[in-house]
Design an enzyme around this catalytic site. Structure first.
Site, mmCIF file in Angstrom:
data_model
loop_
_atom_site.group_PDB
_atom_site.id
_atom_site.type_symbol
_atom_site.label_atom_id
_atom_site.label_comp_id
_atom_site.label_asym_id
_atom_site.label_seq_id
_atom_site.Cartn_x
_atom_site.Cartn_y
_atom_site.Cartn_z
ATOM 1 N N GLU A 64 24.125 -10.209 -35.836
ATOM 2 C CA GLU A 64 23.810 -9.092 -36.716
ATOM 3 C C GLU A 64 24.181 -9.410 -38.158
ATOM 4 O O GLU A 64 23.386 -9.246 -39.076
ATOM 5 C CB GLU A 64 24.562 -7.856 -36.229
ATOM 6 C CG GLU A 64 24.251 -6.598 -37.004
ATOM 7 C CD GLU A 64 24.770 -5.369 -36.291
ATOM 8 O OE1 GLU A 64 25.761 -5.477 -35.544
ATOM 9 O OE2 GLU A 64 24.175 -4.299 -36.485
ATOM 10 N N ASP A 70 27.636 -10.670 -31.193
ATOM 11 C CA ASP A 70 27.809 -9.326 -31.756
ATOM 12 C C ASP A 70 29.322 -9.117 -31.916
ATOM 13 O O ASP A 70 30.029 -8.932 -30.930
ATOM 14 C CB ASP A 70 27.223 -8.257 -30.836
ATOM 15 C CG ASP A 70 27.089 -6.911 -31.543
ATOM 16 O OD1 ASP A 70 27.614 -6.768 -32.669
ATOM 17 O OD2 ASP A 70 26.461 -6.000 -30.984
ATOM 18 N N ILE A 100 31.130 -6.647 -33.187
ATOM 19 C CA ILE A 100 31.543 -5.333 -32.687
ATOM 20 C C ILE A 100 30.317 -4.608 -32.163
ATOM 21 O O ILE A 100 29.468 -4.180 -32.945
ATOM 22 C CB ILE A 100 32.198 -4.453 -33.775
ATOM 23 C CG1 ILE A 100 33.410 -5.141 -34.408
ATOM 24 C CG2 ILE A 100 32.612 -3.097 -33.171
ATOM 25 C CD1 ILE A 100 34.043 -4.338 -35.544
ATOM 26 N N ASP A 101 30.223 -4.472 -30.857
ATOM 27 C CA ASP A 101 29.194 -3.609 -30.283
ATOM 28 C C ASP A 101 29.834 -2.259 -30.011
ATOM 29 O O ASP A 101 30.929 -2.195 -29.465
ATOM 30 C CB ASP A 101 28.633 -4.190 -28.994
ATOM 31 C CG ASP A 101 27.528 -3.297 -28.457
ATOM 32 O OD1 ASP A 101 27.767 -2.574 -27.478
ATOM 33 O OD2 ASP A 101 26.428 -3.303 -29.041
ATOM 34 N N THR A 148 29.829 0.286 -32.724
ATOM 35 C CA THR A 148 30.528 0.516 -33.990
ATOM 36 C C THR A 148 30.888 1.983 -34.183
ATOM 37 O O THR A 148 31.928 2.306 -34.748
ATOM 38 C CB THR A 148 29.688 0.036 -35.184
ATOM 39 O OG1 THR A 148 28.359 0.540 -35.054
ATOM 40 C CG2 THR A 148 29.640 -1.484 -35.217
ATOM 41 N N ASP A 184 22.784 -7.862 -28.838
ATOM 42 C CA ASP A 184 23.243 -6.766 -27.973
ATOM 43 C C ASP A 184 23.161 -7.149 -26.499
ATOM 44 O O ASP A 184 23.843 -6.555 -25.662
ATOM 45 C CB ASP A 184 22.369 -5.526 -28.167
ATOM 46 C CG ASP A 184 22.500 -4.909 -29.543
ATOM 47 O OD1 ASP A 184 21.469 -4.694 -30.200
ATOM 48 O OD2 ASP A 184 23.652 -4.647 -29.952
#
Lengths: 284, 284
Positions: free
Chosen positions: A75, A97, A99-100, A102, A226
């Site tokens: 990302e 990712d 931080i999935d 957020t 993701d």
């Protein structure tokens, strides 16, 4: 020829401690986020962005120091590339990712993860996901099973939607262009599923299918980072992952249905096809 | 009030209930760990829940009636056994759900809890909700604030739906009789909110509004024991709980809008009214 077993093993041994450390950074931010109650809206996202960047930079730096020719898709990486996601090549490519979940990170809802997938010759060979808020570290190597905190995990054996715990990314209703598509699907899947749950955390939901906590999950309109690691975890846990209309899963356009059994997956596919033929909910 | 309860008596009710709920923690954790691992036949899952539901409810009711012989019990298991619709009188009445979030319990999703509320003179005065898998103990008694593991909790300051993370029991779409109502309301609320979650436990969701992890929650067609304890915890945390119409909350028919602030509650009520006006909806 695909990646060799020893190559996968080496890369796994390399990335595992980094995933642990990344989880520690994530947890620090998660715990601090709650103290920022007075922050204005925009400032929340500055906090998230800071941790997102910190985790991604930590991982990228460590990987490049050891494997200078490896590639990245993520990302923050995409953001730095003028929001154009790079093409997946045969080169070893880390799909990250940082931080999935957020929104959960900001709110201290314990569905947050660092997700690290590795593709070699366009095949996902490693998946590592750390959810430090729940103290769960999920790992999978191609062909060698899936684990949570070192213990084998397995998908559920549920075959009927009427018995199933299913997750759906209901937040997608917030986006006008795809709202009608999703409300129709929610209607049909929700009408038939025993439970429809929503965590606003794609990675964690995939892991919960791999671990058998959820029986199925459907997601569309998301990104490679993701789904890359979670995809391998589900496959290695014995589950099925396909495109929503039943075709092969494509990591670069990762619309999917995943389930513990093919029978359950097929039932959800049927309902999605049906929903997509319906008229939309009125107005707006 | 015909006979006001004294401060010291209220504290005694709270302390005794708290001890009993904590006493049930290991038993609930035992059942949680056992679920899904040792039972392979679907019917056995629900037999398992019944066993733990009953054991926990027995510990709670026997302990409470022994300590307070004048008090009455309204509970899920008690109602199931007697097949009698409970009535709330002025007598001190414990409103108990031994395991809220049973589907989560079976699937080992850490959103399940023991819920104990107390009403005196038809007013909620004590609430205790304990989630052993996540090590969360929420507690409150009237006039003394709300706590999570002994630390004070407070709702967020969110006043508009656009800023809000809302929770919604999406699984209610499964029930044909209330499907259309819930699809329309979900559509309206998720379209406008910044995020939408569904955790599968009403009691815990009320607590997550109390902590500020969520900002609002709307649910109808549940039972008193699903809502009672969470409602007092939320109001002691500074939140608002009212009937869906905006009038006074009735725990015996607990259709409700719960929110961090009165302004946000009004926003949610407006959206529910708008949902009721949707006519172009053509699903059947």
């Amino acid at each position: 020829m695909a990646a060799s077993k020893s190559q996968i093993e080496e890369l796994y041994d390399f990335i595992y401690p980094l995933a642990v450390r990344a989880g520690e950074i994530l947890l620090e931010g998660y715990q601090n986020a709650g103290k920022a109650v007075a922050l204005k809206d925009g400032e929340f996202y500055n906090v998230v962005t800071a941790y997102d960047n910190q985790i991604e930079e930590f991982l990228v730096e460590k990987i490049l120091a050891r494997y200078p020719d490896h590639k990245f898709i993520g990302e923050e990486d995409t953001h730095k590339n003028d929001n154009v996601t790079k093409e997946l090549t045969d080169a070893p490519t880390w799909i990250i990712d940082p931080i999935d979940g957020t929104s959960n990170f900001i709110k201290q809802i314990p569905h947050v993860s660092v997700s690290i997938g590795l593709s070699i010759k366009k095949q996902i060979v490693l998946g590592v996901v750390n959810n430090p808020a729940q103290n769960k570290l999920y790992t999978a190597k191609l062909g060698q099973g899936a684990f949570c905190n070192g213990k084998p995990i397995q998908v559920s054996s549920c075959e009927h939607l009427n018995d199933a715990n299913v997750a759906y990314e209901v937040c997608l209703l917030h986006a006008p262009k795809i709202r009608n598509k999703h409300i129709k699907r929610i209607y049909h899947v929700g009408s038939n599923a025993r439970r429809l749950l929503a965590y606003s955390a794609v990675v964690d939901s995939l892991c919960m299918v791999a671990a058998g906590n959820l029986d199925a999950f459907h997601i569309e309109d998301m990104y490679p980072w993701d789904c890359a690691a979670g995809y391998l975890l589900i496959r290695e846990a014995g589950g099925v992952v396909t495109h929503p209309y039943g075709g092969p899963f494509d990591i670069m356009k990762p619309d999917l249905i995943c389930a513990g059994t093919e029978t359950l997956r097929a039932e959800i596919e049927h309902l999605i096809r049906k929903a997509d033929q319906e008229k939309h909910v009125g107005g707006e | 009030m015909s006979s006001a309860v004294s401060e010291s008596k209220l504290k005694e009710y709270y302390d005794v209930a708290l001890k009993l709920v904590l006493k049930c923690g290991p038993l609930m954790q035992e059942g949680y760990q056992k679920a899904k691992t040792e039972y392979k036949v679907k019917a056995d899952f629900y037999d398992l829940v019944t066993v733990y539901d009953k054991q926990i409810e027995d510990i709670l009711t026997e302990g409470l009636v022994a300590a307070f012989p004048e008090s009455l019990i309204i509970g899920e298991e008690e109602s199931a056994v007697s097949q009698r619709q409970a009535e709330l009188t002025d007598a001190p009445t414990w409103i108990i759900d031994p395991i809220d979030g049973t589907t989560n319990f079976i699937h080992r999703i850490p959103h399940c809890c023991i819920s104990v509320g107390l009403a005196i003179n038809k007013e909620l005065v004590v609430g205790i909700i304990y989630n052993p898998p996540a090590n969360e103990l929420f507690s409150a008694y009237k006039g003394h604030g709300a706590y999570l593991n002994g630390e004070p909790i407070h709702t967020s300051k969110v006043t508009t739906i656009k800023q809000a993370v809302i929770a919604y029991e999406i699984s209610l779409i499964h029930a044909a009789g209330v499907r259309d109502k819930n699809v329309k309301r979900l559509y309206k609320m998720a379209s406008n909110a910044t995020g939408t979650r569904c955790f599968g436990s009403a009691a815990l969701t009320l607590c997550y509004v109390a902590t500020g992890q969520c900002d609002a929650y709307h649910v109808e067609d549940l039972k008193p024991w699903d809502i009672a304890a969470g409602a007092i915890i939320l109001t002691e945390a500074g939140g608002t709980v009212c009937h869906t119409s905006g009038s006074k909350f009735d725990v015996m028919k607990p259709d409700c809008v719960c929110a961090a602030t009165p302004e946000l509650a009004k926003n949610v009520i407006s959206l529910i009214e708008e949902a009721g006006q949707i006519t172009e909806y053509t699903f059947k």
